[in-house]
Design an enzyme around this catalytic site. Structure first.
Site, mmCIF file in Angstrom:
data_model
loop_
_atom_site.group_PDB
_atom_site.id
_atom_site.type_symbol
_atom_site.label_atom_id
_atom_site.label_comp_id
_atom_site.label_asym_id
_atom_site.label_seq_id
_atom_site.Cartn_x
_atom_site.Cartn_y
_atom_site.Cartn_z
ATOM 1 N N GLU A 54 -21.653 -10.608 15.095
ATOM 2 C CA GLU A 54 -22.937 -10.073 14.691
ATOM 3 C C GLU A 54 -23.783 -11.194 14.119
ATOM 4 O OE1 GLU A 54 -22.491 -6.600 12.328
ATOM 5 O OE2 GLU A 54 -24.645 -6.392 12.000
ATOM 6 N N GLY A 55 -25.041 -11.220 14.504
ATOM 7 C CA GLY A 55 -25.965 -12.218 13.959
ATOM 8 C C GLY A 55 -27.013 -11.537 13.108
ATOM 9 N N THR A 56 -28.075 -12.268 12.806
ATOM 10 C CA THR A 56 -29.119 -11.712 11.940
ATOM 11 C C THR A 56 -29.833 -10.527 12.568
ATOM 12 O OG1 THR A 56 -30.115 -13.809 12.606
ATOM 13 C CG2 THR A 56 -29.890 -13.397 10.251
ATOM 14 N N TYR A 57 -29.998 -10.565 13.865
ATOM 15 C CA TYR A 57 -30.720 -9.447 14.461
ATOM 16 C C TYR A 57 -30.066 -8.869 15.711
ATOM 17 C CZ TYR A 57 -32.759 -12.786 17.766
ATOM 18 O OH TYR A 57 -32.942 -13.736 18.735
ATOM 19 N N ALA A 58 -28.796 -9.159 15.878
ATOM 20 C CA ALA A 58 -28.132 -8.643 17.076
ATOM 21 C C ALA A 58 -26.642 -8.430 16.847
ATOM 22 C CB ALA A 58 -28.338 -9.617 18.234
ATOM 23 N N ASP B 55 -35.363 -23.707 18.273
ATOM 24 C CA ASP B 55 -34.344 -23.400 17.254
ATOM 25 C C ASP B 55 -33.027 -24.091 17.614
ATOM 26 O OD1 ASP B 55 -33.430 -22.359 14.876
ATOM 27 O OD2 ASP B 55 -33.004 -20.368 15.688
ATOM 28 N N LYS C 253 -25.708 -8.417 24.358
ATOM 29 C CA LYS C 253 -26.331 -8.651 23.053
ATOM 30 C C LYS C 253 -27.317 -7.547 22.764
ATOM 31 C CE LYS C 253 -28.548 -12.399 20.500
ATOM 32 N NZ LYS C 253 -28.786 -13.846 20.497
HETATM 33 P P1 ADP Z 1 -26.009 -15.903 15.373
HETATM 34 O O1 ADP Z 1 -26.596 -16.914 16.307
HETATM 35 O O2 ADP Z 1 -26.913 -15.488 14.273
HETATM 36 O O3 ADP Z 1 -24.615 -16.230 14.914
HETATM 37 P P2 ADP Z 1 -25.899 -14.033 17.626
HETATM 38 O O4 ADP Z 1 -26.495 -12.687 17.484
HETATM 39 O O5 ADP Z 1 -26.525 -14.944 18.580
HETATM 40 O O6 ADP Z 1 -25.818 -14.561 16.178
HETATM 41 O O7 ADP Z 1 -24.354 -13.920 18.003
HETATM 42 C C1 ADP Z 1 -23.406 -13.331 17.164
HETATM 43 C C2 ADP Z 1 -22.027 -13.830 17.527
HETATM 44 O O8 ADP Z 1 -21.654 -13.361 18.820
HETATM 45 C C3 ADP Z 1 -21.945 -15.337 17.609
HETATM 46 O O9 ADP Z 1 -21.543 -15.900 16.401
HETATM 47 C C4 ADP Z 1 -20.922 -15.571 18.697
HETATM 48 O O10 ADP Z 1 -19.620 -15.598 18.122
HETATM 49 C C5 ADP Z 1 -21.004 -14.356 19.572
HETATM 50 N N1 ADP Z 1 -21.761 -14.615 20.807
HETATM 51 C C6 ADP Z 1 -23.098 -14.619 20.962
HETATM 52 N N2 ADP Z 1 -23.463 -14.846 22.226
HETATM 53 C C7 ADP Z 1 -22.324 -15.015 22.920
HETATM 54 C C8 ADP Z 1 -22.005 -15.300 24.314
HETATM 55 N N3 ADP Z 1 -22.979 -15.453 25.221
HETATM 56 N N4 ADP Z 1 -20.720 -15.412 24.652
HETATM 57 C C9 ADP Z 1 -19.738 -15.259 23.733
HETATM 58 N N5 ADP Z 1 -19.954 -15.007 22.435
HETATM 59 C C10 ADP Z 1 -21.235 -14.881 22.010
#
Ligand code: ADP
Length: 311
Positions: free
Chosen positions: A15-19, A133, A37
């Site tokens: 999970e990230g800040t908005y997804a 970014d 995502k």
């Molecule tokens: P952030 O960049 O804020 O960490 P994201 O929303 O981009 O958050 O992603 C959350 C998490 O999901 C990431 O830390 C990563 O572990 C995983 N993730 C994101 N995109 C992918 C991808 N294309 N393939 C595999 N894992 C991913």
């Protein structure tokens, strides 16, 4: 949910800040892997986030390159949530490698990672897209070891040079001085600065300029690289948030970069220096960076299949 007609979600990846990100596969191809995502859109931020999400979609779909994450599909639901079906990149990101003390790497590995980053950035700029970014956490690694630019949430075309762009972009430590001074018109040079900061961090394994606030970031950049003046950067004092500095540090030269980043060698230190020019007009471009002699100087970049990887 439209996504479910074509894809199956298998498990939550993170999970990230908005997804929220899920691992999934094509319904009619169980051996496939995709990252789904789901952009969280809450009422409070609805407009802003929806715009970011739409930008992410628009630019990603246009860009097809080995060093840029592929976007397979986009779904939006009635409640305005957005799902992006992305290439699944199972080997983490550059931040994980930098921070993992059990992973040992050298300058040939840094050269390979930086080459992949520079090619991705060059391709974006060639297509009039700024990433905006770039940071180790947004550089994901594919199963073949390929580094891919991800998280284009803030990407935007710079085809219209008169467009006033918001300057609140790029995580602080990777942000160039022109953005910290509030420049509204900027160029691919912002990504090149961030690329330089990633290069420095790969070499020393800690962020090179880590300010606690925007003001602190400005003073740390000036202390490290030199104080901008009208002589070394014409027009700098006219930027909206320009702050005169009480100290006047001369611009750093080759010796400084070689002293700070000895493992880069003189040629590598020179390339890093060219990415860290304070005046964005004097900064190297992604294309010039790719033509630099560092890439062909020994040691050669590590083959992607031989690069160090997380356990
Ligand atoms: P952030 O960049 O804020 O960490 P994201 O929303 O981009 O958050 O992603 C959350 C998490 O999901 C990431 O830390 C990563 O572990 C995983 N993730 C994101 N995109 C992918 C991808 N294309 N393939 C595999 N894992 C991913």
């Amino acid at each position: 949910d439209e996504v479910r007609q074509k894809y199956v979600k298998d498990k939550r990846l993170g999970e990230g800040t908005y997804a929220v990100v899920y691992l999934g596969h094509l319904k009619n191809d169980p051996s496939s892997s995709v990252a789904i995502k789901k952009i969280k859109v809450n009422a409070e931020y609805k407009d802003g986030l929806a715009m970011d999400a739409i930008r992410e979609v628009k630019y990603l779909q246009e860009l097809s390159h080995p060093n840029i994450i592929a976007l397979h599909d986009v779904f939006s639901s009635k409640d305005q949530n957005l799902s992006l079906v992305l290439e699944y990149l199972p080997r983490g990101d550059l931040e994980m490698l930098i921070k993992d003390v059990n992973i040992h790497y050298g300058v040939a590995d840094v050269k390979a990672w930086m080459g992949m980053l520079a090619r991705g950035v060059w391709f974006c700029h060639e297509n009039f897209v700024l990433h905006r970014d770039i940071k180790p956490n947004n550089l994901l690694i594919g199963s073949d070891g390929e580094v891919k630019l991800a998280d284009f949430g803030l990407a935007r075309s710079f085809a219209d040079p008169n467009y006033n762009m918001t300057h609140q972009v790029i995580t602080r430590w990777y942000r160039p001085l022109e953005l910290l001074y509030g420049a509204r018109q900027y160029s691919g040079a912002v990504d090149v600065w961030s690329m330089g900061m990633v290069f420095a961090e790969l070499l020393i394994r800690i962020p090179f300029v880590a300010g606690n606030t925007d003001l602190d970031q400005i003073s740390k950049i000036c202390e490290a690289f030199g104080t901008p003046t009208e002589e070394n950067w014409p027009g700098v004092t006219q930027l909206p948030n320009y702050i005169p500095s009480d100290r006047n540090v001369p611009l750093q030269g080759r010796e400084f970069f070689l002293r700070q980043f000895p493992i880069a060698g003189p040629v590598g230190a020179e390339l890093l220096m060219s990415m860290c020019a304070l005046d964005p007009r004097k900064r190297t471009t992604a294309l010039q960076a790719l033509r630099h002699s560092w890439w062909t100087t020994e040691p050669k970049p590590t083959k992607k299949e031989d690069l160090p990887r997380k356990a």
